[in-house]
Design a protein around this motif. Structure first.
Motif, PDB file in Angstrom:
ATOM      1  N   GLU A 167       0.849  -1.191  -0.121  1.00 50.82           N
ATOM      2  CA  GLU A 167      -0.073   0.057  -0.035  1.00 50.82           C
ATOM      3  C   GLU A 167       0.827   1.127   0.040  1.00 50.82           C
ATOM      4  O   GLU A 167       1.980   1.253   0.589  1.00 50.82           O
ATOM      5  CB  GLU A 167      -0.923  -0.144   1.337  1.00 50.82           C
ATOM      6  N   VAL A 168       0.388   2.298  -0.520  1.00 48.25           N
ATOM      7  CA  VAL A 168       0.889   3.654  -0.547  1.00 48.25           C
ATOM      8  C   VAL A 168      -0.046   4.523  -0.058  1.00 48.25           C
ATOM      9  O   VAL A 168      -1.125   4.790  -0.745  1.00 48.25           O
ATOM     10  CB  VAL A 168       1.427   3.891  -2.147  1.00 48.25           C
ATOM     11  N   LEU A 227       9.967   6.480  -6.183  1.00 48.06           N
ATOM     12  CA  LEU A 227      11.384   6.279  -6.779  1.00 48.06           C
ATOM     13  C   LEU A 227      11.908   4.988  -6.927  1.00 48.06           C
ATOM     14  O   LEU A 227      12.082   4.159  -6.225  1.00 48.06           O
ATOM     15  CB  LEU A 227      12.532   7.010  -5.919  1.00 48.06           C
ATOM     16  N   PHE A 228      11.799   4.879  -8.212  1.00 47.13           N
ATOM     17  CA  PHE A 228      12.040   3.396  -8.750  1.00 47.13           C
ATOM     18  C   PHE A 228      13.790   3.157  -8.907  1.00 47.13           C
ATOM     19  O   PHE A 228      14.345   4.080  -9.603  1.00 47.13           O
ATOM     20  CB  PHE A 228      11.475   2.754  -9.985  1.00 47.13           C
ATOM     21  N   LEU A 241       8.256   8.651 -10.575  1.00 49.19           N
ATOM     22  CA  LEU A 241       6.622   8.908 -10.952  1.00 49.19           C
ATOM     23  C   LEU A 241       6.148   9.708  -9.597  1.00 49.19           C
ATOM     24  O   LEU A 241       6.547   9.409  -8.390  1.00 49.19           O
ATOM     25  CB  LEU A 241       6.277   7.332 -10.433  1.00 49.19           C
ATOM     26  N   THR A 242       5.357  10.797 -10.014  1.00 53.06           N
ATOM     27  CA  THR A 242       5.027  11.716  -9.094  1.00 53.06           C
ATOM     28  C   THR A 242       3.287  11.725  -9.335  1.00 53.06           C
ATOM     29  O   THR A 242       2.692  11.883 -10.562  1.00 53.06           O
ATOM     30  CB  THR A 242       5.385  13.233  -9.675  1.00 53.06           C
ATOM     31  N   GLU A 250       2.435   9.517   2.784  1.00 48.53           N
ATOM     32  CA  GLU A 250       3.779   8.906   2.439  1.00 48.53           C
ATOM     33  C   GLU A 250       4.081   9.902   1.267  1.00 48.53           C
ATOM     34  O   GLU A 250       3.883   9.564   0.133  1.00 48.53           O
ATOM     35  CB  GLU A 250       3.941   7.310   2.056  1.00 48.53           C
ATOM     36  N   ARG A 251       5.032  10.723   1.458  1.00 47.38           N
ATOM     37  CA  ARG A 251       5.353  11.865   0.407  1.00 47.38           C
ATOM     38  C   ARG A 251       6.598  11.213  -0.612  1.00 47.38           C
ATOM     39  O   ARG A 251       6.801  11.773  -1.523  1.00 47.38           O
ATOM     40  CB  ARG A 251       5.807  12.857   1.128  1.00 47.38           C
ATOM     41  N   GLN A 252       7.211  10.364  -0.148  1.00 43.35           N
ATOM     42  CA  GLN A 252       8.450   9.469  -0.908  1.00 43.35           C
ATOM     43  C   GLN A 252       8.355   8.265  -0.688  1.00 43.35           C
ATOM     44  O   GLN A 252       8.656   7.829   0.492  1.00 43.35           O
ATOM     45  CB  GLN A 252       9.670  10.382  -0.769  1.00 43.35           C
ATOM     46  N   VAL A 253       8.520   7.339  -1.641  1.00 41.34           N
ATOM     47  CA  VAL A 253       8.626   5.864  -1.766  1.00 41.34           C
ATOM     48  C   VAL A 253       9.471   5.519  -2.418  1.00 41.34           C
ATOM     49  O   VAL A 253       9.646   5.676  -3.378  1.00 41.34           O
ATOM     50  CB  VAL A 253       7.246   5.234  -1.877  1.00 41.34           C
ATOM     51  N   GLU A 254      10.304   4.493  -1.811  1.00 45.27           N
ATOM     52  CA  GLU A 254      11.602   3.962  -2.964  1.00 45.27           C
ATOM     53  C   GLU A 254      11.144   2.511  -3.066  1.00 45.27           C
ATOM     54  O   GLU A 254      10.507   1.568  -2.404  1.00 45.27           O
ATOM     55  CB  GLU A 254      12.814   3.950  -2.021  1.00 45.27           C
TER      56      GLU A 254
END
Length: 258
Positions: free
Chosen positions: A3-4, A15-16, A41-42, A83-87
């Motif tokens: 989940e995001v 961020l991939f 991806l934004t 979650e503002r940034q997910v790797e």
């Protein structure tokens, strides 16, 4: 399915470690922006995403390796939980990685056992009015109370309505007591809460207490307690309450304290 947590009007960046060849977003019309720039991806959800609560996002990879795609569940939560940034790391797992995870889980279990032993060894906690005095939450000023139900700002999308509200202030704690009414859900149970001032700075919520699960057409009491500095001057706050995973949140504005 990982989940995001996203929220309308707030940008979330994925961020991939390998640029995806193609992105599919279920319910694209519920997003103000979906932008891909190489491995970045934004996502910027629109307000209408509240109507569906969750959608799927699929990232497809074109290098021929496995896995060929990754699926994420985008779930709507209050802004405080976004979650503002997910790797995103797409790597095959080795035996060594499983062994490392097993060692980490074993260490976490040992920490839990030690914490349980520590709690059992502590002296018995004092509850009630004596507990407030012993903990230093009560001083000579007592506990001022304010009725704020008529002042609250309730959003039309809230699935639960506040019928009445009171706020309390002690030496180093504040509390909001609500009478919540459930006009359309089968059941609703708060798991978390946030209290943010006008600048978006949150108080530290220490307790969310609900009388019982709120069933359809019922009215139940809920209390949210937070820490404040004894000399802190309080202004207007926004209170958010949500179920497990940040689902079916309600937002109440213009919360003030005595």
């Amino acid at each position: 399915m990982p989940e995001v947590r996203v929220s309308p009007g707030v940008a979330t960046v994925l961020l991939f470690d390998l640029p995806p060849g193609r992105i599919e977003v279920e319910g694209r019309e519920h997003f103000r922006a979906v932008g891909v720039d190489g491995a970045v991806l934004t996502l910027v959800p629109a307000e209408s995403l509240h109507d569906v609560e969750q959608v799927r996002l699929t990232a497809h990879f074109a290098d021929g390796a496995a896995p060929s795609s990754a699926i994420f569940l985008l779930r709507v939560v209050p802004p405080a939980l976004v979650e503002r940034q997910v790797e995103v790391h797409r790597r095959p797992r080795t035996l060594e990685s499983f062994q490392q995870e097993l060692a980490r889980m074993h260490a976490e279990r040992q920490q839990c056992v030690q914490e349980l032993e520590r709690l059992r060894a502590e002296p018995e906690r004092v509850d009630g009015l004596s507990g407030l005095l012993v903990a230093g939450h009560l001083n000579s000023d007592g506990v001022p109370v304010r009725e704020v139900g008529r002042e609250l700002i309730q959003l039309p999308r809230n699935p639960i309505a506040a019928k009445s509200a009171w706020t309390y202030r002690a030496a180093n704690r504040v509390a909001v007591e609500l009478r919540l009414s459930n006009p359309k859900l089968q059941s609703w149970q708060a798991e978390g809460a946030s209290l943010e001032d006008k600048a978006g700075v949150p108080l530290r919520v220490v307790r969310v207490w609900q009388e019982a699960p709120l069933l359809l057409n019922e009215t139940k009491r809920i209390v949210v307690e937070a820490e404040v500095h004894p000399k802190q001057t309080l202004g207007t706050f926004t209170l958010s309450l949500w179920e497990a995973g940040g689902r079916r949140a309600i937002t109440l504005g213009n919360v003030t304290f005595p």
